[in-house]
Every structure is written in structure tokens, then in C-alpha cells.
Design a protein around this motif. Structure first.
Motif, PDB file in Angstrom:
ATOM      1  N   VAL A 104      29.570   1.812 -12.404  1.00 57.72           N
ATOM      2  CA  VAL A 104      28.686   0.774 -12.912  1.00 57.72           C
ATOM      3  C   VAL A 104      27.390   0.392 -12.582  1.00 57.72           C
ATOM      4  CG1 VAL A 104      30.993  -0.672 -13.346  1.00 57.72           C
ATOM      5  CG2 VAL A 104      29.741  -1.139 -11.465  1.00 57.72           C
ATOM      6  N   GLU A 105      26.571  -0.169 -12.985  1.00 58.56           N
ATOM      7  CA  GLU A 105      25.206  -0.551 -12.544  1.00 58.56           C
ATOM      8  C   GLU A 105      25.385  -1.918 -11.668  1.00 58.56           C
ATOM      9  OE1 GLU A 105      22.810  -2.748 -15.798  1.00 58.56           O
ATOM     10  OE2 GLU A 105      24.427  -1.417 -16.750  1.00 58.56           O
ATOM     11  N   LEU A 106      24.184  -2.118 -11.086  1.00 59.14           N
ATOM     12  CA  LEU A 106      24.311  -3.099  -9.694  1.00 59.14           C
ATOM     13  C   LEU A 106      24.624  -4.704 -10.592  1.00 59.14           C
ATOM     14  CD1 LEU A 106      21.193  -2.493  -7.694  1.00 59.14           C
ATOM     15  CD2 LEU A 106      23.624  -2.190  -6.915  1.00 59.14           C
ATOM     16  N   PHE A 133      32.094  -2.372 -19.094  1.00 58.41           N
ATOM     17  CA  PHE A 133      31.097  -1.105 -19.211  1.00 58.41           C
ATOM     18  C   PHE A 133      31.422  -0.166 -20.105  1.00 58.41           C
ATOM     19  CE2 PHE A 133      34.402  -0.453 -16.058  1.00 58.41           C
ATOM     20  CZ  PHE A 133      34.795   0.912 -16.180  1.00 58.41           C
ATOM     21  N   LEU A 134      32.883   0.125 -20.609  1.00 61.78           N
ATOM     22  CA  LEU A 134      33.362   1.192 -21.526  1.00 61.78           C
ATOM     23  C   LEU A 134      32.772   0.813 -23.101  1.00 61.78           C
ATOM     24  CD1 LEU A 134      36.851   1.952 -20.245  1.00 61.78           C
ATOM     25  CD2 LEU A 134      34.922   3.180 -19.739  1.00 61.78           C
ATOM     26  N   HIS A 192      13.518   3.838 -15.485  1.00 56.95           N
ATOM     27  CA  HIS A 192      13.509   5.010 -16.245  1.00 56.95           C
ATOM     28  C   HIS A 192      14.924   5.509 -16.954  1.00 56.95           C
ATOM     29  CE1 HIS A 192      12.169   8.905 -18.022  1.00 56.95           C
ATOM     30  NE2 HIS A 192      13.128   9.614 -17.453  1.00 56.95           N
ATOM     31  N   THR A 193      15.979   5.341 -16.388  1.00 61.16           N
ATOM     32  CA  THR A 193      17.355   5.606 -16.944  1.00 61.16           C
ATOM     33  C   THR A 193      17.441   4.955 -18.261  1.00 61.16           C
ATOM     34  OG1 THR A 193      18.272   6.527 -14.723  1.00 61.16           O
ATOM     35  CG2 THR A 193      19.784   5.862 -16.372  1.00 61.16           C
ATOM     36  N   LYS A 194      17.021   3.729 -18.274  1.00 63.70           N
ATOM     37  CA  LYS A 194      17.526   2.743 -19.480  1.00 63.70           C
ATOM     38  C   LYS A 194      16.429   3.184 -20.372  1.00 63.70           C
ATOM     39  CE  LYS A 194      19.881  -0.771 -16.777  1.00 63.70           C
ATOM     40  NZ  LYS A 194      20.197  -2.201 -16.186  1.00 63.70           N
ATOM     41  N   VAL A 195      15.451   3.118 -20.113  1.00 65.05           N
ATOM     42  CA  VAL A 195      14.095   3.616 -21.158  1.00 65.05           C
ATOM     43  C   VAL A 195      14.814   5.016 -21.630  1.00 65.05           C
ATOM     44  CG1 VAL A 195      11.715   4.502 -21.535  1.00 65.05           C
ATOM     45  CG2 VAL A 195      12.395   2.362 -20.046  1.00 65.05           C
ATOM     46  N   ASN A 216      24.921   1.424 -17.041  1.00 67.43           N
ATOM     47  CA  ASN A 216      23.567   1.864 -17.285  1.00 67.43           C
ATOM     48  C   ASN A 216      22.733   2.274 -16.248  1.00 67.43           C
ATOM     49  OD1 ASN A 216      23.661   2.772 -20.342  1.00 67.43           O
ATOM     50  ND2 ASN A 216      23.519   0.434 -20.525  1.00 67.43           N
ATOM     51  N   THR A 217      23.102   3.334 -15.287  1.00 76.29           N
ATOM     52  CA  THR A 217      22.422   3.310 -13.962  1.00 76.29           C
ATOM     53  C   THR A 217      22.066   4.958 -13.774  1.00 76.29           C
ATOM     54  OG1 THR A 217      22.833   3.018 -11.618  1.00 76.29           O
ATOM     55  CG2 THR A 217      24.627   3.994 -12.956  1.00 76.29           C
TER      56      THR A 217
END
Length: 325
Positions: free
Chosen positions: A287-289, A61-62, A120-123, A319-320
Motif C-alpha cells: 500500500v502507499e503511505l 486498495f484492491l 511521478h508514479t501517480k502521474v 499507488n506507490t
């Protein structure tokens, strides 16, 4: 042509998908030199159902962009035909972020087709890297169909989020790092999604180390494919929005999972959420789910390592929404 150098517009939907081998992953690593981070490994213990469990956490995730998918995106674009200046990809989130970032670095235009339910966060992350984002349909499959059409309309390269040789080979470079970072041959646990990550790991490791695919129980794409003897659409299972992913395993991932005998284990949304909360509470790691799915298998008892074995758990994305808890 070498599978890792297949042009990004080449389809992988044929009955016999191109094989991705360790040699392709090694070629991808040479291509990615200086382009991606060699992410660290953290040796620790985590709470399991019957007490502490030793694990090695691969902190992927880094990675730049907060996702392992950058490896495949950069590899695919570097392998694209000379003169490529525009790429189109369908994504529910992380692939779009990775391709947008890779395209920006390589001075290419990028268009991402996302389903209406994309987080939305990822967009917003795609926008931050300069991508054009278009919404289409209610599922990844619908967005993927539109991306294929748009690439033709705009004379752009069509990059597949996970079912493409160069993307799979790029993801496999994680395994080459693990061989240098972790002694012995412990098993490697990783989330499934569309299958690009486990396919890359399997292509790189072969039978050197066991790869175990961890999937959400409402989208059992790998276990369903293994049972049917072919990729099958499992349909949307109503899981949490952030776990939005493909509902059918990729052809390349299925071929590698079959050839390398990669098993599939399912975890519940509650177990994944608990694993993510644990990472934050104990290690201040966000982390994301989907990024916590592999750890959830260990903590819930779905995966029980043999005595004296310290499994590697890939934490693949971050990305969360913030705050996450």
C-alpha cells in the motif's frame, strides 16, 4: 436537488455546505452497481505496542485504480449533466488517477492539474488512463485554483477531489459494504487527507458505528478544524512526498465530522512507514503511505481499542513506487 446528484461544477465553498446523508450514499450505491469492486475484508491480528491486536482490514486498495477515490469519481461523473464530455480535476495523485479512469470508462476527456511535487508514479498512472496532465503551482490549493479556471476556459465540468457531495456519497459506499461484511458495530478507522473518505463513512454510518479519522501529524487538518470551529489551512508540514495532501479539511467533511462527532488522531511519518513495511513483511500487501495511516494508529498505540473490540482498518490506496521498501 439531491446532494448525490449535484452537478460536478457546483461549488461547495459556501459557509453552509450541502449535507450528505445516508440516503445519498444508498443512491450512489445503486448508481455504482457494476462499476466498482466490492472489496474484501480480512480478519486477522497485528502487532501492537502491548501485544497482538485483533483487526478487520478493509482491502480497499484492491479497488480499480488502486484507490477508494474511484467510487466518488464514477458517482460524480454518472451524476453529471447530460452531454458532459470533458472533466477537469486538481489532484496530488489518487483523485487524478480515479477521475482519469472513470472518464476513460465513460468516454469523457479528462484533464488533471497537479502540483509540481506530485509523485511521478501517480502521474504516470493518470497518463496510462488517457488523461492530459498539466503541472501548476507548488501546492494542491494552487492546482485547485487553476483547475477551476481551466474548467471555465474549456467549458468543462470541474470535479472536486474530495469536497463535493457526489464524491463524498461515492466514498460512503464502503460503509454500506462493511455493514454486510462485519458483524456488530465496531469502530472504523480511516485516513483523513482532504476528508472525503471519513465524510463518506460518517454520512453512511451516522451514529451506528464510530468513525475515527487518522491524520499525519504534520498536516492535522481535521483536529485543527475541530479546535478552531471551522476549516483552517495548516500549511505544508514537510512530510514525506507520498503523503502530499490537502492542507485544509473540506467543508463537507468538517460538517459531517462535527455533526457525527468524528475524532481525529495524529500519527507520525515513521509510524506510517513502519505500518506499511509490516503489511508487506507479514501479508505481502503493498500500500502507499496514506493507505497505511489507519493501521499505524493501531500499531503505534495512538488508538487503543476497548477490550473485546476488533476495529475495522481501511487500507485505502496502493499507488506507490515499486519496490516500496
Amino acid at each position: 436537488m439531491n446532494p448525490a446528484g449535484v452537478p460536478v461544477s457546483e461549488s461547495t465553498s459556501e459557509s453552509r455546505p450541502p449535507r450528505v446523508l445516508r440516503t445519498d450514499v444508498r443512491a450512489a450505491r445503486r448508481r455504482l452497481a457494476g462499476q466498482v469492486r466490492k472489496t474484501p475484508v480480512f480478519h486477522t491480528t497485528v502487532d501492537g505496542p502491548n501485544g497482538p491486536v485483533p483487526v478487520s482490514l478493509k482491502l480497499e486498495f484492491l479497488q480499480h485504480g488502486g484507490t477508494f477515490k474511484l467510487r466518488g469519481a464514477v458517482n460524480a461523473l454518472l451524476a453529471a449533466p447530460k452531454g458532459t464530455d470533458h472533466v477537469v480535476v486538481a489532484s496530488g495523485g489518487n483523485a487524478g488517477i480515479a477521475v482519469a479512469l472513470a472518464a476513460a470508462r465513460l468516454n469523457m476527456a479528462c484533464t488533471v492539474i497537479v502540483p509540481e511535487s506530485a509523485p511521478h508514479t501517480k502521474v504516470a498512472a493518470m497518463w496510462s488512463h488517457g488523461a492530459e496532465v498539466l503541472w501548476h503551482g507548488d501546492s494542491y490549493a494552487e492546482a485547485q485554483l487553476r483547475a477551476s479556471e481551466l474548467a471555465v476556459e474549456r467549458n468543462a465540468e470541474h470535479l472536486h477531489a474530495y469536497d463535493m457531495p457526489a464524491v463524498v456519497a461515492g466514498a460512503g459506499t464502503i460503509a454500506l459494504e462493511l455493514e454486510e461484511q462485519v458483524r456488530g458495530r465496531p469502530p472504523v478507522l480511516a485516513s483523513v487527507g482532504g476528508g472525503g473518505l471519513i465524510a463518506g463513512l460518517g454520512a453512511a454510518l451516522g451514529r451506528r458505528r464510530e468513525v475515527v479519522g487518522i491524520e499525519a501529524d504534520h498536516t492535522p487538518v481535521l483536529s485543527a478544524a475541530l479546535a478552531a470551529g471551522r476549516p483552517v489551512d495548516v500549511g505544508a508540514g514537510g512530510g514525506k512526498a507520498e503523503l502530499l495532501s490537502a492542507t485544509e479539511i473540506g467543508q463537507i467533511a468538517f460538517e459531517i465530522a462535527t455533526r457525527q462527532q468524528i475524532p481525529a488522531l495524529s500519527v507520525t511519518d515513521d509510524a506510517v512507514a513502519a505500518a506499511r513495511e509490516y503489511l508487506w513483511r507479514e501479508f505481502r500487501v503493498v500500500v502507499e503511505l496514506e493507505g497505511a495511516a489507519a493501521l499505524a494508529a493501531v500499531q503505534s498505540g495512538v488508538y487503543v481499542p476497548d477490550q473485546g473490540v476488533r476495529p475495522i482498518v481501511v487500507l485505502c490506496g496502493a499507488n506507490t513506487e515499486l519496490p516500496v521498501l
